[in-house]
Motif scaffolding. Sequence first.
Motif, PDB file in Angstrom:
ATOM      1  N   PHE A 161       0.807  -1.223   0.000  1.00 21.92           N
ATOM      2  CA  PHE A 161       0.000   0.000   0.000  1.00 21.92           C
ATOM      3  C   PHE A 161       0.840   1.272   0.000  1.00 21.92           C
ATOM      4  O   PHE A 161       0.290   2.358   0.085  1.00 21.92           O
ATOM      5  N   ARG A 162       2.158   1.158  -0.105  1.00 26.19           N
ATOM      6  CA  ARG A 162       2.986   2.355  -0.208  1.00 26.19           C
ATOM      7  C   ARG A 162       2.924   2.920  -1.611  1.00 26.19           C
ATOM      8  O   ARG A 162       2.642   2.208  -2.577  1.00 26.19           O
ATOM      9  N   LEU A 163       3.214   4.204  -1.745  1.00 31.13           N
ATOM     10  CA  LEU A 163       3.286   4.864  -3.044  1.00 31.13           C
ATOM     11  C   LEU A 163       4.560   5.701  -3.088  1.00 31.13           C
ATOM     12  O   LEU A 163       4.799   6.530  -2.215  1.00 31.13           O
ATOM     13  N   LEU A 164       5.397   5.479  -4.113  1.00 36.57           N
ATOM     14  CA  LEU A 164       6.629   6.241  -4.305  1.00 36.57           C
ATOM     15  C   LEU A 164       6.523   6.985  -5.632  1.00 36.57           C
ATOM     16  O   LEU A 164       6.382   6.367  -6.690  1.00 36.57           O
ATOM     17  N   ARG A 165       6.558   8.315  -5.567  1.00 32.99           N
ATOM     18  CA  ARG A 165       6.517   9.153  -6.770  1.00 32.99           C
ATOM     19  C   ARG A 165       7.926   9.675  -7.027  1.00 32.99           C
ATOM     20  O   ARG A 165       8.553  10.263  -6.145  1.00 32.99           O
ATOM     21  N   VAL A 166       8.416   9.475  -8.242  1.00 32.67           N
ATOM     22  CA  VAL A 166       9.769   9.883  -8.612  1.00 32.67           C
ATOM     23  C   VAL A 166       9.670  10.876  -9.770  1.00 32.67           C
ATOM     24  O   VAL A 166       9.275  10.504 -10.881  1.00 32.67           O
ATOM     25  N   GLY A 167      10.007  12.137  -9.500  1.00 34.67           N
ATOM     26  CA  GLY A 167      10.050  13.152 -10.549  1.00 34.67           C
ATOM     27  C   GLY A 167      11.457  13.272 -11.100  1.00 34.67           C
ATOM     28  O   GLY A 167      12.395  13.585 -10.369  1.00 34.67           O
TER      29      GLY A 167
END
Length: 640
Positions: free
Chosen positions: A66-72
Amino acid sequence: MPPRVTFQPCGWQRSEETPLSSEYDFSLANIGRLEAVNGLSRVQLLRPGSLLKFIPEEILIHGQDFRLLRVGFEAGGLEPQAFQVTMAIVQARAQNSQAQQYAGITLSKAGQSSGSRKPPIPLLETSEDWEIERKKQGARGWRVSTVNERFDVATSLPRYFWVPNRTLDSEVRRAFGHFHQSRGPRLSWHHPGGSDLLRCGGFYTASDPNKDDIRVVESMLQAGHSDVVLVDTMDELPSLADVQLAHLRLRALCLPDSSVSEDKWLSALDGTRWLDYVRSCLRKASDISVLVTSRVRSVVLQERGDRDFNGILSSLVQLLSAPEARTLLGFQSLVQREWVAAGHPFLTRLGGTGASEEAPVFLLFIDCVWQLLQQSPAEFEFSEFFLLALHDSVRVPDTLTFLRDTPWERGKQSGQFNTYTQVYTAGYAQPPAGNSVNPQLSVWDWDLRYSKEQILQFHNLGYDPEHCPDSWLPRQQPSFMVPGPPSSVWLFSRGALTPLNQLCPWRDSPSLLAVSSRWLPRPAISSESLADQEWGLPSHWGACPLPPGLLLPGYLGPQIRLWRRCYLRGRPEVQMGLSAPTISGLQAELAHLQELLRKWTPRIPPEDHPKKRNPNTIPSPVEIAGFLMRQCHPFWILSW
């Protein structure tokens, strides 16, 4: 170390104190969905083996935990390598899914120096560990059997386990052959008042035991007691397929881009059935804990495979009945004994083998424990953050604890893993030098993955020291136990006790236990628990007072809640308002709430502010709570 992707922000360095993981790590096995995004409209779902159709501005990594990692890429200085990095992750996932094999643990320079470190808790890999635990429980009528020392009885069983004193190992070997997967009856926990909780697989009715074998089986089930209760474990509990489907639905519902509207979200949550299954487990465990504590008897948990729901029920019964199991060390020992050593197939149930029997049974158990923690916080020494760390450790396997299905596999393959980690930084990429594997490390070596400050948060500040084991119940004074009638045998199913004529299905007259459960006569299901029905026991036995130290959980309606900090952490806007673990976190949340109050001040009715307030004055918690209850959206309602 298991294959993983790690993004290192500019100026960030991995701590030498916690060499095994960081908040920027994502195990490839933990990636549930990978998305590439460019602008507001271009989104591509990347499956293993997919080809990226454009250069992404950012990628979204949705974890199965359920984790979310956003990489810009632009913000991280990786814009020139955006296509290369994204495709590298896609290809690594494809290779990982084909291999269906996980590596062991890789230690950095800091970790290698602790190769001879002592395990934080006994791993129950030696007969001495089992003997110490037996004495700790005061199980005088039991001994440590070495019959499975070479795993020639059952590879899914531990090398050592507890059997009655008077039962020879040769008799144990013959008796276990008459149970599915050779998982015969053995002690799970000895209640200090005298009762014994056993677990075993289903009877193998196709076998043809002789009279001596039948006598041994009955003797092991009775465990020296005149009163025996066999529990149909799977009765009223979900199947493995049900648990898997419910978890998939829950994960889909909790994604940030879920298509369910806010006004239908709560009904959609009910439709997942996940909370219903949590409720079923707690109710059944509550009834069994009453059976164990109400009088001196042998209570036998019987599940066909003895590797899934027996673990849930035996663990929950001990948490409800034994205060020592609610301590931090006690709970870790409980999981090690009832799940790891008992042979729960972690890898298969979590989808690591590609088999069809995937079902997160252990995660269902952790949710049950979280429910107990919320209902009786002063009774538990560990905190929600410890449960969250344990939940995440299952999906980010740094040790062999959750990497194998059986103790035999875990022991055999502990030193046969290759190590490889691929690290991408702007303009530089190369695999690190190989490191050695340390098979002695376990999931309980928290200090290799968490800082000292984080480990301090594992402790529940609201724990009442008065609930420590020493103040619970003298082990030699079972005054509240009431012996049952001699030679009484019962089947517990659907919340009621049904008398049985015999224990085993191989006598001349067929036993009820030899018949499929759906053919058994069932009493009407009561809305009351076993304890509510005056303990659900025959009237001539009389009523028993509720023994000290026993917790009876609530499982009706709103008493079972959604674990928001775990399941909704991919939604930052929902996480706002949850209690913060640190002073700085509390200050940040307070600042956020004050900003919300300033924005909504024109909409506050006149009756809510009879006098003019200084804008710099900090509102009271009651005022903030009342305001949020009027203005919150449906997700916030879940926490009240």
